[in-house]
Design a protein around this motif. Structure first.
Motif, PDB file in Angstrom:
ATOM      1  N   GLY A 119     -30.972 101.119  -0.054  1.00 12.52           N
ATOM      2  CA  GLY A 119     -31.618 101.913  -1.090  1.00 12.52           C
ATOM      3  C   GLY A 119     -33.076 102.218  -0.765  1.00 12.52           C
ATOM      4  N   PHE A 120     -33.787 101.214  -0.262  1.00 12.62           N
ATOM      5  CA  PHE A 120     -35.198 101.385   0.099  1.00 12.62           C
ATOM      6  C   PHE A 120     -35.350 102.394   1.233  1.00 12.62           C
ATOM      7  CE2 PHE A 120     -38.905 100.165   2.652  1.00 12.62           C
ATOM      8  CZ  PHE A 120     -39.906 100.197   1.693  1.00 12.62           C
ATOM      9  N   ALA A 121     -34.491 102.273   2.270  1.00 12.70           N
ATOM     10  CA  ALA A 121     -34.581 103.180   3.415  1.00 12.70           C
ATOM     11  C   ALA A 121     -34.268 104.617   3.012  1.00 12.70           C
ATOM     12  CB  ALA A 121     -33.624 102.719   4.513  1.00 12.70           C
ATOM     13  N   LEU A 122     -33.232 104.813   2.193  1.00  7.83           N
ATOM     14  CA  LEU A 122     -32.885 106.166   1.756  1.00  7.83           C
ATOM     15  C   LEU A 122     -34.007 106.776   0.925  1.00  7.83           C
ATOM     16  CD1 LEU A 122     -29.118 105.752   0.751  1.00  7.83           C
ATOM     17  CD2 LEU A 122     -30.042 106.947   2.750  1.00  7.83           C
ATOM     18  N   GLU A 123     -34.651 105.965   0.105  1.00  7.23           N
ATOM     19  CA  GLU A 123     -35.753 106.481  -0.713  1.00  7.23           C
ATOM     20  C   GLU A 123     -36.932 106.893   0.158  1.00  7.23           C
ATOM     21  OE1 GLU A 123     -38.886 104.758  -3.999  1.00  7.23           O
ATOM     22  OE2 GLU A 123     -36.778 104.225  -4.195  1.00  7.23           O
ATOM     23  N   TRP A 131     -29.291 105.468  -6.346  1.00  6.25           N
ATOM     24  CA  TRP A 131     -28.680 104.751  -7.468  1.00  6.25           C
ATOM     25  C   TRP A 131     -29.770 103.948  -8.151  1.00  6.25           C
ATOM     26  CZ3 TRP A 131     -27.538 103.640  -2.351  1.00  6.25           C
ATOM     27  CH2 TRP A 131     -28.002 102.414  -1.866  1.00  6.25           C
ATOM     28  N   ASP A 132     -29.538 103.614  -9.388  1.00  9.82           N
ATOM     29  CA  ASP A 132     -30.600 102.988 -10.175  1.00  9.82           C
ATOM     30  C   ASP A 132     -29.987 101.964 -11.131  1.00  9.82           C
ATOM     31  OD1 ASP A 132     -32.901 102.280 -11.414  1.00  9.82           O
ATOM     32  OD2 ASP A 132     -33.248 104.196 -12.420  1.00  9.82           O
ATOM     33  N   PRO A 309     -24.733 110.664  -9.907  1.00  3.82           N
ATOM     34  CA  PRO A 309     -25.233 111.264 -11.158  1.00  3.82           C
ATOM     35  C   PRO A 309     -26.598 110.728 -11.586  1.00  3.82           C
ATOM     36  CG  PRO A 309     -23.444 109.712 -11.595  1.00  3.82           C
ATOM     37  CD  PRO A 309     -23.505 109.888 -10.111  1.00  3.82           C
ATOM     38  N   ARG A 310     -26.987 109.576 -11.071  1.00  2.00           N
ATOM     39  CA  ARG A 310     -28.281 108.994 -11.430  1.00  2.00           C
ATOM     40  C   ARG A 310     -29.323 109.203 -10.335  1.00  2.00           C
ATOM     41  NH1 ARG A 310     -27.604 103.337 -14.481  1.00  2.00           N
ATOM     42  NH2 ARG A 310     -29.565 104.110 -15.303  1.00  2.00           N
ATOM     43  N   LEU A 311     -29.040 110.140  -9.445  1.00  2.00           N
ATOM     44  CA  LEU A 311     -29.996 110.480  -8.389  1.00  2.00           C
ATOM     45  C   LEU A 311     -31.332 110.893  -9.013  1.00  2.00           C
ATOM     46  CD1 LEU A 311     -30.605 111.137  -5.365  1.00  2.00           C
ATOM     47  CD2 LEU A 311     -29.751 113.430  -5.826  1.00  2.00           C
TER      48      LEU A 311
END
Length: 333
Positions: A119-123, A131-132, A309-311
């Motif tokens: 998640g960190f790398a994609l952000e 996702w959140d 959907p929570r992008l």
């Protein structure tokens, strides 16, 4: 002739062990073949569990939404993070397969670390949070939460103790040459899929930037137009007050001033209408451009927004909200 002493082949990693039943497949670690064999098995495990992970995500989404949703990051039927996760768990935790509490705890830690890093790398790469879990208790930066970490722990125990022996047996049934060819094809397809997905994300970010830029232009033009009108009104009021104060001194020029004021007012109103028409045409053009951007048809964009959907966009959150609302509007029509 003296025969060379036989050397019992040893397993080179935990990836080829079948925990729980004491059965070990033939080791490929003999006579310099260790690395190719390990890579061969590693790749098959990766692709198989990437596919099974995709099936899990799709099944979970179907249970929650009642619809089929391709929940993978890529377009194809695979979730690479599951493949990497299982390989890491098997490589690190197979020695603990006989101790369930340690296997479960290690699985929770490793899968949580992998999910957080992903998640960190994609952000950082795409400036988006895919996702959140912020609404879940005991979450860390929204990337991981206790609920799903525990679920991954149970899932890994199931894989290591029950599922993986069957997967290894299936891999062993694939002829080596055919297996290598299939792995090459799968790798090529996944590489193309990854390139297409990255290109779609870059295009999506560019589209969101254009939406934000256009929205800012429309707002700026509207505000400027409104402020100019207000300035005109204020100028007229100020000038009217000045005429009243100097009325006695300028009474002899009253008739001339009235004519001048009439001409000036007519000219000002004409300019105002011209500017109003220009602003209206500009706003209409920008509105059409905005509508075109929002209605732009792109399979990659629609799939990503539907899969996540929570992008959340870090740079263009308002534009992403507009895009979501537009897509939802057409979906409900």
């Amino acid at each position: 002739m003296v025969s060379a002493p036989s050397v019992k082949a040893k397993s080179c990693s935990g990836l080829d062990k079948l925990p729980g039943n004491g059965y070990n497949m033939e080791s490929f670690c003999e006579r310099g073949m260790a690395m190719p064999a390990m890579l061969y098995r590693f790749l098959w495990i990766f692709f198989i569990y990437a596919f099974l992970g995709w099936c899990t995500e799709v099944s979970y989404a179907a249970l929650v939404t009642g619809k089929f949703v391709n929940r993978g990051f890529l377009n194809g039927p695979w979730c690479p993070v599951y493949g990497f996760g299982v390989v890491i768990v098997l490589g690190c935790l197979t020695p603990l397969s006989g101790h369930l509490p340690a296997l479960f705890a290690g699985s929770v830690l490793l899968t949580s670390l992998l999910e957080w890093l992903t998640g960190f790398a994609l952000e950082k790469l795409f400036h988006q949070q895919w996702w959140d879990y912020s609404d879940q208790p005991f979450n860390l930066s929204g990337y991981i939460c206790l609920r799903f970490s525990i679920a991954w722990g149970f899932a890994c125990v199931f894989v290591v103790r029950l599922l993986h022996p069957t997967v290894l047996a299936l891999i062993h049934l694939i002829p080596r040459l055919a297996g290598i060819v299939l792995l090459g094809l799968l790798g090529a397809v996944m590489a193309v899929d990854l390139a297409a997905t990255v290109a779609a994300i870059i295009q999506l970010n560019r589209r969101l930037a254009q939406i934000d830029e256009l929205a800012a232009r429309i707002k700026e033009a509207s505000n400027e137009f409104g402020e100019n009108l207000a300035d005109k009104v204020l100028d007229a009021v100020e000038r009217s007050a000045g005429w009243k104060e100097e009325l006695e001194e300028l009474s002899f020029k009253l008739s001339e001033r009235r004519a001048e004021l009439a001409d000036e007012r007519e000219e000002w109103e004409q300019r105002r209408e011209e500017r109003r028409e220009q602003a209206r045409l500009q706003l209409e053009a920008w509105h059409a451009s905005m509508q075109e951007l929002l209605d732009q048809k792109s399979f990659g964009h629609r799939r990503l927004l539907k899969a996540f959907p929570r992008l959340r966009s870090l740079d263009h959150s308002r534009a992403l909200e507009r895009l979501h609302r537009r897509i939802e509007h057409f979906r409900n029509r």
